[in-house]
Design a protein around this motif. Structure first.
Motif, PDB file in Angstrom:
ATOM      1  N   ARG A 129       0.828  -1.220   0.000  1.00  0.00           N
ATOM      2  CA  ARG A 129       0.000   0.000   0.000  1.00  0.00           C
ATOM      3  C   ARG A 129       0.854   1.258   0.000  1.00  0.00           C
ATOM      4  N   GLY A 163      -4.584  -4.820  -2.921  1.00  0.00           N
ATOM      5  CA  GLY A 163      -3.927  -3.955  -1.945  1.00  0.00           C
ATOM      6  C   GLY A 163      -4.644  -2.640  -1.725  1.00  0.00           C
ATOM      7  N   ALA A 175       1.456   2.950  -3.420  1.00  0.00           N
ATOM      8  CA  ALA A 175       0.281   3.340  -4.209  1.00  0.00           C
ATOM      9  C   ALA A 175       0.524   4.608  -5.023  1.00  0.00           C
TER      10      ALA A 175
END
Length: 332
Positions: free
Chosen positions: A198, A225, A201
């Motif tokens: 994450r 995720g 991202a």
């Protein structure tokens, strides 16, 4: 339509067209897979319908769908195809598989990570077999397997691959391939022993074609995720992808099957938590599994996969150097 007598004959090529239509869902896609025109496929299916004396297609909007009678025919078609493969396997076994040809279709990672070891052993046990390798992925890989252009398919389970329950194939599970995060050595997270997915991202990503197995896997892993990656570069070759990561162009997921890369500017890190994986399997046409050469090939592929999986586990346990190296040289 009149029912034909009990002595009717069936053209196996027309039966193959019906099976392909069942798989592809449209005349256009069936024609493309069989390297024919949609008109030619329609003619083959119409001729098969006349041979059998039952309707096989019915209109559905601008397309067609299979009738109930066609579903009955398909059940028998699968049995016929499997029986023909068994006959071929028994004929091959008659000569103990000492001579002949073998064509293996596989995705690129398997060609580099599994086939060298498997083919080396196969050459020892079957030295007179002529072996050819074709790089391909589903669905083209299985179209070629159906057509007899290849004898063994090595693939990854993803949306384009046939379902596990497909009766046309006998599958052999090979390995579960773990994907690691590839980062530039100067990346803010390169010092971490494990990387939370994450936290990447907002990074630019380097991802393969969405129709390819790894392009599809990367997108699904990121979605699981909780984010959609910003895909800055689309690259299918792993060495090229690693070069771009090393140059700081983005981050990526790289399967252990193609590692190590030995690049000082590349850091490979396990994903924190449950690691993303892809399932690798081999398949042959149902009925061909007892062919001596195919049986030996599947055995050697399984052995190579076990060795690769063991090596990958060792590499995954040794990623602590920010430059992508480790005490045992893994992860670069």
């Amino acid at each position: 339509m009149e029912q034909v007598s009990g002595t009717f004959t069936i053209d196996l090529r027309r039966l193959a067209a019906l099976r392909e239509l069942d798989r592809r869902g449209s005349l256009a896609k069936t024609a493309e897979a069989m390297h024919l025109t949609p008109s030619a496929v329609s003619q083959q299916l119409a001729a098969l319908s006349r041979e059998l004396g039952v309707p096989l297609l019915e209109r559905k909007g601008r397309g067609v769908r299979l009738t109930g009678q066609a579903r009955v025919v398909l059940q028998h078609a699968d049995v016929i195809a499997a029986q023909l493969e068994r006959a071929r396997a028994e004929l091959a076994a008659w000569g103990q598989g000492r001579r002949g040809t073998l064509t293996i279709g596989a995705f690129s990672s398997a060609i580099s990570g599994l086939l060298p070891a498997a083919l080396t052993e196969l050459a020892k046990t079957h030295p007179a077999i002529d072996i050819a390798v074709i790089e391909a992925e589903p669905p083209d890989l299985f179209t070629r397997l159906d057509a007899g252009e290849i004898d063994v398919a090595v693939a990854v389970d993803f949306a384009e691959a046939p379902p596990f329950t497909d009766r046309r194939y006998v599958r052999t599970d090979l390995l579960t391939d773990i994907l690691d995060i590839a980062l530039p050595a100067t990346h803010r997270l390169a010092h971490r022993p494990q990387v939370p997915l994450r936290e990447l991202a907002a990074d630019p990503w380097i991802v393969g074609d969405p129709r390819s197995c790894c392009g599809a896997v990367t997108r699904s892993v990121c979605a699981a995720g909780g984010f959609t990656p910003e895909i800055r570069h689309a690259v299918n070759d792993w060495q090229s992808l690693a070069s771009l990561v090393e140059a700081g162009a983005g981050v990526a997921l790289i399967p252990r099957l193609v590692q190590p890369f030995h690049r000082p500017g590349l850091a490979l890190r396990p994903v924190e938590g449950q690691p993303p994986t892809r399932h690798v399997f081999a398949a042959v046409r149902t009925g061909a599994e007892n062919d001596p050469v195919l049986r030996a090939t599947l055995t050697h592929l399984t052995t190579a996969a076990l060795a690769s999986e063991s090596s990958a586990t060792t590499r995954g346990a040794g990623t602590s150097n920010p430059l992508g190296g480790s005490s045992d040289g893994a992860g670069t």
